[in-house]
Design a protein around this motif. Structure first.
Motif, mmCIF file in Angstrom:
data_model
loop_
_atom_site.group_PDB
_atom_site.id
_atom_site.type_symbol
_atom_site.label_atom_id
_atom_site.label_comp_id
_atom_site.label_asym_id
_atom_site.label_seq_id
_atom_site.Cartn_x
_atom_site.Cartn_y
_atom_site.Cartn_z
ATOM 1 N N THR A 158 0.833 -1.198 0.000
ATOM 2 C CA THR A 158 0.000 0.000 0.000
ATOM 3 C C THR A 158 0.870 1.251 0.000
ATOM 4 O O THR A 158 0.600 2.211 -0.719
ATOM 5 N N GLN A 159 1.924 1.225 0.779
ATOM 6 C CA GLN A 159 2.850 2.357 0.823
ATOM 7 C C GLN A 159 3.540 2.533 -0.532
ATOM 8 O O GLN A 159 3.685 3.652 -1.023
ATOM 9 N N ALA A 160 3.926 1.439 -1.156
ATOM 10 C CA ALA A 160 4.572 1.514 -2.471
ATOM 11 C C ALA A 160 3.602 2.082 -3.510
ATOM 12 O O ALA A 160 3.990 2.915 -4.345
ATOM 13 N N GLN A 161 2.337 1.642 -3.449
ATOM 14 C CA GLN A 161 1.345 2.161 -4.396
ATOM 15 C C GLN A 161 1.097 3.646 -4.168
ATOM 16 O O GLN A 161 0.960 4.418 -5.119
ATOM 17 N N ARG A 162 1.046 4.078 -2.897
ATOM 18 C CA ARG A 162 0.834 5.485 -2.590
ATOM 19 C C ARG A 162 1.999 6.309 -3.112
ATOM 20 O O ARG A 162 1.803 7.358 -3.753
ATOM 21 N N LEU A 163 3.226 5.831 -2.894
ATOM 22 C CA LEU A 163 4.397 6.564 -3.389
ATOM 23 C C LEU A 163 4.404 6.631 -4.912
ATOM 24 O O LEU A 163 4.788 7.648 -5.502
ATOM 25 N N GLU A 164 3.962 5.560 -5.549
ATOM 26 C CA GLU A 164 3.886 5.550 -7.018
ATOM 27 C C GLU A 164 2.857 6.563 -7.505
ATOM 28 O O GLU A 164 3.109 7.307 -8.449
ATOM 29 N N ARG A 165 1.687 6.604 -6.831
ATOM 30 C CA ARG A 165 0.660 7.582 -7.217
ATOM 31 C C ARG A 165 1.164 9.005 -6.999
ATOM 32 O O ARG A 165 0.923 9.883 -7.833
ATOM 33 N N GLU A 166 1.870 9.244 -5.902
ATOM 34 C CA GLU A 166 2.405 10.577 -5.642
ATOM 35 C C GLU A 166 3.439 10.966 -6.691
ATOM 36 O O GLU A 166 3.477 12.113 -7.139
ATOM 37 N N ALA A 167 4.276 10.010 -7.101
ATOM 38 C CA ALA A 167 5.284 10.290 -8.129
ATOM 39 C C ALA A 167 4.612 10.612 -9.462
ATOM 40 O O ALA A 167 5.036 11.525 -10.182
ATOM 41 N N GLU A 168 3.546 9.871 -9.794
ATOM 42 C CA GLU A 168 2.826 10.143 -11.041
ATOM 43 C C GLU A 168 2.173 11.521 -10.993
ATOM 44 O O GLU A 168 2.188 12.255 -11.978
ATOM 45 N N ALA A 216 4.851 14.108 -11.443
ATOM 46 C CA ALA A 216 5.272 14.166 -12.846
ATOM 47 C C ALA A 216 4.234 14.913 -13.683
ATOM 48 O O ALA A 216 4.590 15.701 -14.568
ATOM 49 N N ALA A 217 2.962 14.676 -13.393
ATOM 50 C CA ALA A 217 1.902 15.374 -14.131
ATOM 51 C C ALA A 217 1.958 16.874 -13.846
ATOM 52 O O ALA A 217 1.788 17.687 -14.759
ATOM 53 N N ARG A 218 2.195 17.245 -12.572
ATOM 54 C CA ARG A 218 2.310 18.668 -12.235
ATOM 55 C C ARG A 218 3.517 19.299 -12.932
ATOM 56 O O ARG A 218 3.432 20.412 -13.453
ATOM 57 N N ALA A 219 4.642 18.584 -12.952
ATOM 58 C CA ALA A 219 5.838 19.112 -13.604
ATOM 59 C C ALA A 219 5.611 19.276 -15.107
ATOM 60 O O ALA A 219 6.054 20.265 -15.703
#
Length: 186
Positions: free
Chosen positions: A73-83, A86-89
């Motif tokens: 769950t933590q890995a999925q949350r970090l992946e969603r935050e990274a995505e 990236a979308a904001r950037a």
């Protein structure tokens, strides 16, 4: 810890009790009540069982607590935050690109407006002045290069610097000519 250790802390026993407990541990086990037995002739419903095929015990490595990511769950949350980051950037880069494009377009329009204000005679004078500047710079650089060659000090570095200067002048002239053409065609 043995029974003798525990008994030594509690109330004192008679020597007979001590002999009886230490001599016959199987008597103590025999005196214990029998555990309840499971009746095997009843059928159990498996409808209430959940994922009976999966193991119920999971093992983890010894450095589990030191790991940065400990759960899926933590890995999925970090992946969603990274995505999301990236979308904001990407959106910010697109916005910066559009702003730069607007500024370049505005400067280009200003240059075209300035050239459109020129009369035909002043535009011709500008073209002649630009041509004279290019011929003059080229002649000066050629004369300097010949002097360096004559003294034996002409190197590839000098030739590269001269080519870079001529390239810069050529780019400047292309921008001026394009602005002049756009200004006169509108």
């Amino acid at each position: 810890m043995s029974y003798a250790d525990i008994a030594s802390r509690g109330p004192k026993q008679t020597p007979e009790e001590v002999r009886w407990f230490s001599a016959a541990p199987e008597l103590i086990a025999a005196a214990a009540p029998q555990p309840p037995q499971v009746v095997t002739n009843e059928s159990a419903s498996t409808a209430s069982l959940i994922d009976v095929d999966l193991p119920s015990v999971h093992t983890v490595s010894s450095d589990f607590l030191e790991q940065e990511i400990q759960t899926e769950t933590q890995a999925q949350r970090l992946e969603r935050e990274a995505e999301a980051e990236a979308a904001r950037a990407k959106a910010k880069a697109e916005q910066a690109k559009k702003a730069a494009s607007r500024k370049a377009h505005k400067a280009d329009n200003w240059l075209a407006a300035q050239f459109s204000k020129l009369s035909d005679s002043s535009a011709n004078a500008l073209v002649l002045a630009n041509t004279a500047a290019v011929v003059g710079i080229s002649s000066l650089m050629g004369w300097k290069a010949w002097g360096l060659y004559d003294k034996g000090r002409l190197t590839w570095q000098n030739v590269g610097i001269g080519a870079a200067i001529l390239g810069g002048v050529g780019v400047f002239e292309a921008v001026v000519a394009r602005g002049l053409y756009r200004g006169k065609s509108s």
